[in-house]
Design a protein around this motif. Structure first.
Motif, short mmCIF file in Angstrom:
data_model
loop_
_atom_site.label_atom_id
_atom_site.label_comp_id
_atom_site.label_asym_id
_atom_site.label_seq_id
_atom_site.Cartn_x
_atom_site.Cartn_y
_atom_site.Cartn_z
N LEU B 49 27.77 52.53 2.23
CA LEU B 49 27.43 53.77 2.95
C LEU B 49 25.94 54.09 2.88
N LYS B 74 27.63 55.38 11.46
CA LYS B 74 28.31 56.51 10.81
C LYS B 74 29.07 57.40 11.80
N VAL B 79 34.95 58.98 5.95
CA VAL B 79 34.88 58.69 4.51
C VAL B 79 35.65 59.75 3.72
N PHE B 81 36.26 60.74 -0.32
CA PHE B 81 35.98 60.47 -1.73
C PHE B 81 37.12 61.03 -2.57
N LEU B 141 39.32 65.98 7.83
CA LEU B 141 37.91 65.93 8.26
C LEU B 141 37.48 64.50 8.59
#
Lengths: 208, 281
Positions: B49, B74, B79, B81, B141
Motif C-alpha cells: 500500500l 488506489k 482496504v 485493517f 467502507l
C-alpha cells in the motif's frame, strides 16, 4: 482536498459547540472591559487550537494509515491542514470583527488606524504560529510535538535574555517598519506557504 | 493477469527484515496470507500500500508499479485493517459524505444497504460502536466504491464466529465477479479454509510456501506413527516431520505414499505448523 477539509470540520464541530460557551463569556468580558483586542487574541488562540485538535484526532485513530490507502496524494493531506487553518482564522476573525468594531465604535478606545495595525499583526502572528506548529506536529505527533514546542519556545526566550541589549535595538528598528505592517499578513501567508512545503517534505518521508 | 505481483521485496528494521518476499495473487482468486505474529504479514501489506517505503524489489498491482501509479491504483482497491482508523467523533453518515468526495465511483445506495444489512446505526459515532460493528463499517467502507481488489489485514481477528461468518459471506459475494481478487491476511486459518484459493505462508520475513489450497489440502496427508513406521515411508514423499511424546507426525505427498499407510487430511494450520515448527525436508 475538499473531502479532507470537510472531514476535519466534521471532526472538530463538537469542539466548536463546547468552545462557543467560552467565546460568549469572552465577548461579554471584552464588551464590559471595553477591550476589543482581547477578543481578537482569544479567537486566534481558539482557531489555532482547533487546527491542532484536528491533527490530534487524526493521530489518536491512526488516520494517516487509513488516509494513505485512499486515492489522495500525500501533498493534499498536508495542504488540507494548512487550508483548514486559514479557513478557521478567516471564520474566527469574521465572527469577532463585528463585535470588535462595535466595541471600538462605542468606546473609541483604539484609533481606527491603530486597530487595523493590531489586527494585521495578530493575523500575521497567527499565520507564523501555525507555520511553526504544523511541521512540528506532523513530524513528531502531538505528544512529542509539545515537548519540541516547549524547547523551541525556551530557546528564543533564553537568547532574548542573553542578548537583551541587541534585542531592544532590533525592536526599535522593527518599530520603524510600522508603515509596512499592512503587508504583514501577506508575509505571514508566505511563511505559511514555506512551512507547508517543509511539512509536505516531512510527510512524504514518513512511514505509516 | 495477476492482481498483485511481488518480486524480491526487501525492507529492514532493527531486529526484523522482509527478505526477498515474492508471491502473486492471480486475478479472480482469494489469497490467504498466514504467519505467526511478527512474521511480516502487516509489513508486506504496508509495503504493497506504500505505507512503508520498500528498500528494493518490485510491487505490481494490476500490472502497474504500485508506487508510480499510486493514486490510480488506489481508486480500485479497498482496504480493511484490524480496526477502523477514522476519527471516533464521526458517524457512518458523515463518512458517506467524506467518501463521496474521495471516490468518483462511490455508491451511497450500496453503502447504506450494507449498513442496514449489518444493522449499523447511521447516526452513532464510531466510538459508540462495538468492535464487531466497527469492523463491519470498515468493510462497508471498503466495498462501496466497487473496488477490484480487497486487501484485508486481520479483518476478522477478535470477532465472534457469527460475525466472522457474516463477513466471510460478504467476501464470498464480492468474489462472484471473476475480475475481483482478495489478499486476506489472517491468523484464523479456518476462515481461510472457507474462502481462500491460494495460501502464502510467511515466517521471519521469508515466504515459506505459496500454493493452491486444494493442492495442499488434497495432495498432502499426515501420517502419525512410531519412528520405525515412519522410516518405512519413501523419503521423497516426506515434506516435514514433527516429533512428539507419542511418536512422529509426518507431512507427506499423498500420491507418493502407499495406500497401506493411513493418512489424515491436514488443515492449513497443521501444514503451517509443520513449516514453522517442524523439520521441513
Amino acid at each position: 482536498m475538499t473531502a479532507l477539509i470537510m472531514k476535519d470540520f466534521m471532526t472538530i464541530q463538537r469542539q466548536f459547540k463546547s468552545q462557543a460557551i467560552f467565546l460568549i463569556i469572552i465577548v461579554i468580558m471584552s464588551v464590559l472591559m471595553q477591550q476589543s483586542t482581547i477578543l481578537l487574541f482569544f479567537i486566534v488562540f481558539i482557531v489555532t487550537i482547533q487546527a491542532i485538535t484536528a491533527l490530534t484526532y487524526d493521530e489518536l485513530c491512526n488516520w494517516d494509515k487509513y488516509a494513505n490507502t485512499l486515492p489522495i496524494s500525500k501533498g493534499d493531506i498536508v495542504l488540507s491542514k494548512y487550508i483548514l487553518s486559514i479557513m478557521l482564522i478567516i471564520i474566527g476573525l469574521g465572527f469577532a470583527l463585528p463585535f470588535v468594531l462595535l466595541i471600538n465604535r462605542f468606546t473609541n478606545h483604539i484609533a481606527t488606524t491603530n486597530f487595523f495595525l493590531t489586527f494585521c499583526l495578530i493575523v500575521t502572528a497567527a499565520f507564523c504560529m501555525l507555520a511553526m506548529l504544523l511541521p512540528i506536529y506532523i513530524k513528531f505527533g502531538s505528544i512529542k510535538g509539545r515537548i519540541v514546542l516547549i524547547a523551541l519556545c525556551f530557546i528564543p526566550s533564553f537568547l532574548i535574555g542573553v542578548l537583551d541589549e541587541y534585542v531592544s535595538n532590533f525592536l526599535v528598528t522593527l518599530s520603524k517598519l510600522q508603515d509596512f505592517s499592512y503587508f504583514a499578513p501577506f508575509v505571514g501567508l508566505f511563511i505559511l506557504w514555506l512551512s507547508s512545503l517543509i511539512s509536505t517534505g516531512i510527510y512524504k518521508r514518513k512511514d505509516f | 493477469m495477476n492482481a498483485i505481483e511481488i518480486h524480491d521485496l526487501h525492507k529492514s528494521f532493527v531486529g526484523f527484515s522482509l527478505k526477498d518476499v515474492s508471491f502473486s495473487v492471480p486475478q479472480g482468486t482469494v489469497m490467504g496470507f498466514v504467519g505467526e505474529n511478527g512474521a511480516g504479514k502487516s509489513t508486506t501489506i504496508k509495503c504493497i500500500l506504500n505505507l512503508l517505503k520498500k528498500e528494493y524489489g518490485e510491487i505490481l498491482l494490476f500490472g502497474k508499479d504500485a508506487a508510480e501509479h499510486e493514486i490510480a491504483i488506489k481508486n480500485d482497491i479497498g482496504v480493511v485493517f484490524d480496526d477502523l482508523h477514522v476519527p471516533e467523533t464521526l458517524n457512518a453518515t458523515q463518512l458517506d459524505k467524506f467518501m463521496k468526495k474521495v471516490f468518483i465511483s462511490w455508491d451511497s445506495h450500496y453503502y447504506f444497504e450494507r449498513l442496514a444489512q449489518f444493522k449499523i446505526p447511521v447516526q452513532k459515532r464510531v466510538k459508540e460502536l462495538s468492535r464487531g460493528m466497527r469492523m463491519k463499517l470498515s468493510i462497508a467502507l471498503a466495498l462501496s466504491h466497487h473496488p477490484k481488489l480487497l486487501i484485508l489485514d486481520e479483518p476478522t481477528s477478535g470477532l465472534d464466529p457469527i460475525i466472522r461468518d457474516e463477513i466471510l459471506d460478504l467476501f464470498l459475494a464480492f468474489m462472484q465477479d471473476e475480475r475481483h481478487s482478495i489478499l486476506f491476511s489472517s491468523h484464523i486459518t479456518s476462515d481461510l479454509e472457507k474462502i481462500a484459493d491460494y495460501i502464502t505462508c510467511i515466517h521471519n520475513g521469508e515466504i515459506l510456501f505459496s500454493e493452491s489450497k486444494d493442492v495442499m489440502l488434497y495432495e498432502y496427508g499426515i501420517f502419525k506413527g512410531s519412528k520405525e513406521e515412519v522410516s518405512e515411508l519413501p523419503e521423497h514423499a516426506i515434506i516435514g516431520k514433527r516429533y512428539g511424546i507419542f511418536g512422529v507426525e509426518v507431512l507427506v505427498r499423498r500420491n507418493d505414499v502407499n495406500e497401506v499407510f493411513p493418512l489424515e487430511k491436514p488443515t492449513i494450520e497443521e501444514i503451517m505448523l509443520f513449516y514453522v515448527k517442524g523439520n521441513v525436508v
